[in-house]
Design a protein around this motif. Structure first.
Motif, PDB file in Angstrom:
ATOM      1  N   ASP A 109       1.016  -1.186  -0.141  1.00 20.31           N
ATOM      2  CA  ASP A 109      -0.202   0.111   0.012  1.00 20.31           C
ATOM      3  C   ASP A 109       0.800   1.283  -0.067  1.00 20.31           C
ATOM      4  O   ASP A 109       1.134   1.903   1.029  1.00 20.31           O
ATOM      5  N   PRO A 110       1.550   1.498  -1.042  1.00 22.90           N
ATOM      6  CA  PRO A 110       2.475   2.899  -1.082  1.00 22.90           C
ATOM      7  C   PRO A 110       1.757   4.199  -1.079  1.00 22.90           C
ATOM      8  O   PRO A 110       0.511   4.222  -1.323  1.00 22.90           O
ATOM      9  N   SER A 111       2.553   5.017  -0.560  1.00 19.62           N
ATOM     10  CA  SER A 111       2.083   6.393  -0.443  1.00 19.62           C
ATOM     11  C   SER A 111       2.241   7.103  -1.819  1.00 19.62           C
ATOM     12  O   SER A 111       2.895   6.572  -2.680  1.00 19.62           O
ATOM     13  N   VAL A 112       1.667   8.154  -1.973  1.00 17.08           N
ATOM     14  CA  VAL A 112       1.924   8.948  -3.050  1.00 17.08           C
ATOM     15  C   VAL A 112       3.048   9.309  -3.525  1.00 17.08           C
ATOM     16  O   VAL A 112       3.865   9.161  -4.447  1.00 17.08           O
ATOM     17  N   ASP A 113       3.962   9.769  -2.263  1.00 15.88           N
ATOM     18  CA  ASP A 113       5.251  10.047  -2.464  1.00 15.88           C
ATOM     19  C   ASP A 113       6.169   8.817  -3.054  1.00 15.88           C
ATOM     20  O   ASP A 113       7.423   9.241  -3.533  1.00 15.88           O
ATOM     21  N   LYS A 114       5.898   7.777  -2.814  1.00 19.92           N
ATOM     22  CA  LYS A 114       6.642   6.647  -3.065  1.00 19.92           C
ATOM     23  C   LYS A 114       6.706   6.365  -4.635  1.00 19.92           C
ATOM     24  O   LYS A 114       7.713   5.676  -4.778  1.00 19.92           O
ATOM     25  N   ILE A 115       5.614   6.504  -5.036  1.00 21.04           N
ATOM     26  CA  ILE A 115       5.457   6.253  -6.401  1.00 21.04           C
ATOM     27  C   ILE A 115       5.468   7.060  -7.558  1.00 21.04           C
ATOM     28  O   ILE A 115       5.547   6.932  -8.698  1.00 21.04           O
ATOM     29  N   ILE A 116       4.996   8.411  -7.005  1.00 24.59           N
ATOM     30  CA  ILE A 116       4.888   9.516  -8.115  1.00 24.59           C
ATOM     31  C   ILE A 116       5.975   9.702  -8.921  1.00 24.59           C
ATOM     32  O   ILE A 116       5.897   9.984 -10.249  1.00 24.59           O
ATOM     33  N   ASN A 166     -16.754   9.961  -7.089  1.00 28.13           N
ATOM     34  CA  ASN A 166     -15.894  10.486  -6.200  1.00 28.13           C
ATOM     35  C   ASN A 166     -14.610  11.064  -6.991  1.00 28.13           C
ATOM     36  O   ASN A 166     -13.981  10.410  -7.854  1.00 28.13           O
ATOM     37  N   LYS A 167     -14.304  12.320  -6.456  1.00 31.37           N
ATOM     38  CA  LYS A 167     -12.775  12.935  -6.878  1.00 31.37           C
ATOM     39  C   LYS A 167     -11.723  12.074  -6.153  1.00 31.37           C
ATOM     40  O   LYS A 167     -11.717  11.944  -5.048  1.00 31.37           O
ATOM     41  N   ARG A 168     -10.819  11.525  -6.931  1.00 34.17           N
ATOM     42  CA  ARG A 168      -9.599  10.617  -6.721  1.00 34.17           C
ATOM     43  C   ARG A 168      -8.519  11.173  -7.354  1.00 34.17           C
ATOM     44  O   ARG A 168      -8.427  11.240  -8.530  1.00 34.17           O
ATOM     45  N   TYR A 169      -7.126  10.880  -6.934  1.00 32.50           N
ATOM     46  CA  TYR A 169      -6.145  11.254  -7.451  1.00 32.50           C
ATOM     47  C   TYR A 169      -5.450   9.984  -7.803  1.00 32.50           C
ATOM     48  O   TYR A 169      -5.275   8.824  -7.066  1.00 32.50           O
ATOM     49  N   CYS A 170      -5.302   9.878  -9.175  1.00 33.95           N
ATOM     50  CA  CYS A 170      -4.806   8.624  -9.752  1.00 33.95           C
ATOM     51  C   CYS A 170      -3.638   8.355 -10.242  1.00 33.95           C
ATOM     52  O   CYS A 170      -3.145   9.459 -10.845  1.00 33.95           O
ATOM     53  N   ILE A 171      -2.638   7.290  -9.859  1.00 37.05           N
ATOM     54  CA  ILE A 171      -1.466   7.227 -10.293  1.00 37.05           C
ATOM     55  C   ILE A 171      -1.194   5.998 -11.294  1.00 37.05           C
ATOM     56  O   ILE A 171      -1.613   5.036 -10.818  1.00 37.05           O
ATOM     57  N   LEU A 172      -0.726   6.107 -12.693  1.00 37.77           N
ATOM     58  CA  LEU A 172      -0.497   4.791 -13.193  1.00 37.77           C
ATOM     59  C   LEU A 172       0.936   4.833 -13.011  1.00 37.77           C
ATOM     60  O   LEU A 172       1.800   5.410 -13.310  1.00 37.77           O
ATOM     61  N   TYR A 173       0.922   3.321 -12.436  1.00 34.10           N
ATOM     62  CA  TYR A 173       2.373   2.849 -11.979  1.00 34.10           C
ATOM     63  C   TYR A 173       2.450   1.497 -12.221  1.00 34.10           C
ATOM     64  O   TYR A 173       1.684   0.690 -11.505  1.00 34.10           O
ATOM     65  N   SER A 221      -6.492  11.709  -2.238  1.00 32.92           N
ATOM     66  CA  SER A 221      -5.606  13.221  -2.520  1.00 32.92           C
ATOM     67  C   SER A 221      -4.299  13.016  -2.829  1.00 32.92           C
ATOM     68  O   SER A 221      -3.770  11.583  -2.800  1.00 32.92           O
ATOM     69  N   SER A 222      -3.616  13.953  -3.325  1.00 33.50           N
ATOM     70  CA  SER A 222      -2.169  13.874  -3.867  1.00 33.50           C
ATOM     71  C   SER A 222      -1.508  13.610  -2.633  1.00 33.50           C
ATOM     72  O   SER A 222      -0.272  13.597  -2.710  1.00 33.50           O
ATOM     73  N   LYS A 223      -1.798  13.831  -1.388  1.00 31.20           N
ATOM     74  CA  LYS A 223      -1.132  13.792  -0.040  1.00 31.20           C
ATOM     75  C   LYS A 223      -1.297  12.267   0.714  1.00 31.20           C
ATOM     76  O   LYS A 223      -0.592  12.222   1.761  1.00 31.20           O
ATOM     77  N   SER A 224      -2.024  11.677   0.074  1.00 37.46           N
ATOM     78  CA  SER A 224      -2.311  10.181   0.943  1.00 37.46           C
ATOM     79  C   SER A 224      -1.315   9.271   1.003  1.00 37.46           C
ATOM     80  O   SER A 224      -0.235   9.430   0.591  1.00 37.46           O
ATOM     81  N   ASN A 225      -1.450   8.629   2.314  1.00 38.23           N
ATOM     82  CA  ASN A 225      -0.144   7.969   2.665  1.00 38.23           C
ATOM     83  C   ASN A 225      -0.415   6.445   2.145  1.00 38.23           C
ATOM     84  O   ASN A 225       0.379   5.711   2.193  1.00 38.23           O
ATOM     85  N   GLU A 226      -1.712   6.250   1.656  1.00 36.71           N
ATOM     86  CA  GLU A 226      -1.926   4.911   1.139  1.00 36.71           C
ATOM     87  C   GLU A 226      -2.972   4.865   0.210  1.00 36.71           C
ATOM     88  O   GLU A 226      -3.857   5.743   0.249  1.00 36.71           O
ATOM     89  N   PRO A 227      -3.121   3.737  -0.650  1.00 38.41           N
ATOM     90  CA  PRO A 227      -4.233   4.073  -1.610  1.00 38.41           C
ATOM     91  C   PRO A 227      -5.692   3.520  -1.110  1.00 38.41           C
ATOM     92  O   PRO A 227      -5.556   3.014  -0.429  1.00 38.41           O
TER      93      PRO A 227
END
Length: 393
Positions: A289-296, A316-323, A332-338
């Protein structure tokens, strides 16, 4: 159409399949193929460099409703997955530490149809004690042990929920179990018995039930006691604690395993000898369960989208990361876990040239996304299509 096993398995000099060791199992599986499926088998072989006959037949049987290109692609990624996980080299030393939790093990029992039983003691699972990938690796270890020691190609799972509390709850366990068998052990899932289930577990299952494929749903049995488990498994094949006759000692089993595989038992007491099975760090991140900072920083695309899907019909509004073959969903873009993930391996993306697109996963689950405009939606669709198989590239 009256091929014998030797003819079927001699199509290529590079064929890794051991005809003698799996002759009976292979013959049974091959005879279950109809004309169209046998043509599919020949087509698949013409597109592959190497294959395991038994595995390939199971892939064709499981995905008979899919296009042949899908089957070939699925099997090719399965081979790459085996290479990434280095399946052949997972030994008791690789999983010894987590093996000691005694939450997963096979005790030698089989059901009335001769299918081996793999037991999971849910109360012993601590989601925070080990990375989920370690549990996943332990599961793969036991699946391989069971398949190597039994003629049956199906496995029956028993989840014992005695003394289970919400602190042990881990929704990822069911997800990874089903994904493992859908993508890498098709046709192997013989059923799941959830025994001694507390009332809230049954309630939770009612919520997720609509998202489970019908073919799997019919194989899942939940009971507040031993239920159908005692009807389909004789006392001679059940543990003493489940009203049976088997007394299983994991330590004795480990010692026997080490003797059979020429492993020095003293190494088990040496931490430096443990976990010698290395896995790409990106796999640890993908399965954790990575944080945003770990994979951005290593992501292919990131940004806010409106998402619809999951257990509620709300948007719902969600911050999405393709990794790396996965779309991570954060609050959000500050979340510690998905907040959730969308696995992209063999997924399908539907886009009608608007600001909306839909991802349908390999297991049939849908997730609908709304971008700000058509251009942004196009960028997401293009990135997803280009990197959805990245985990195996």
């Amino acid at each position: 159409e009256q091929h014998n096993c030797s003819i079927v398995t001699e199509d290529t000099p590079n064929h890794p399949f051991d005809v003698t060791a799996h002759n009976r199992e292979h013959c049974t599986l091959y005879s279950s193929l109809n004309k169209e499926q046998r043509r599919s088998l020949r087509y698949a072989k013409s597109k592959l460099e190497v294959w395991d006959e038994e595995e390939l037949i199971l892939f064709i049987l499981e995905h008979s409703d899919k296009k042949l290109k899908y089957v070939v692609r699925s099997y090719r990624y399965h081979l790459l997955w085996k290479n990434h996980f280095d399946i052949e080299n997972i030994t008791v030393l690789s999983v010894y530490d987590i093996l000691q939790t005694r939450k997963f093990f096979s005790f030698g029992g089989v059901d009335n149809n001769g299918r081996p039983i793999l037991l999971f003691k849910a109360a012993l699972h601590n989601p925070g004690e080990f990375n989920i990938l370690h549990t996943y690796k332990l599961l793969v270890f036991w699946v391989n042990i069971v398949l190597e020691s039994h003629d049956s190609h199906e496995i029956v799972f028993v989840e014992d929920l005695k003394d289970f509390e919400k602190s042990s709850a881990d929704p990822r366990m069911v997800k990874y179990l089903l994904d493992l068998f859908n993508h890498h052990f098709p046709g192997r899932f013989g059923g799941l018995y959830c025994i001694n289930a507390p009332w809230f577990y049954s309630a939770l299952y009612l919520v997720v039930k609509p998202f489970i494929k019908n073919t799997l749903r019919d194989k899942i049995h939940i009971s507040g006691d031993l239920g159908n488990y005692t009807k389909n498994v004789s006392p001679e094949n059940r543990l003493v604690e489940h009203g049976g006759n088997i007394e299983f000692n994991l330590d004795e089993w480990i010692e026997s395993y080490c003797i059979q595989h020429d492993i020095n038992i003293e190494w088990l007491q040496d931490p430096e000898q443990h976990d010698t099975h290395e896995i790409d760090m990106r796999l640890y991140i993908t399965f954790s369960d990575p944080s945003v900072d770990k994979i951005i920083k290593e992501s292919y695309k990131a940004g806010y989208l409106q998402k619809k899907g999951g257990y509620t019909p709300r948007t719902n509004k969600r911050y999405c990361i393709l990794y790396w073959g996965t779309l991570f969903i954060f609050k959000s873009s500050k979340s510690n876990e998905p907040n959730g993930t969308v696995p992209l391996i063999n997924s399908k993306t539907l886009w009608d040239q608007s600001s909306t697109f839909i991802i349908i996963t390999a297991t049939g689950k849908e997730a609908k996304f709304y971008a700000k405009n058509k251009r942004e939606a196009s960028e997401w669709v293009t990135s997803i299509s280009a990197h959805k198989h990245e985990i195996f590239d």
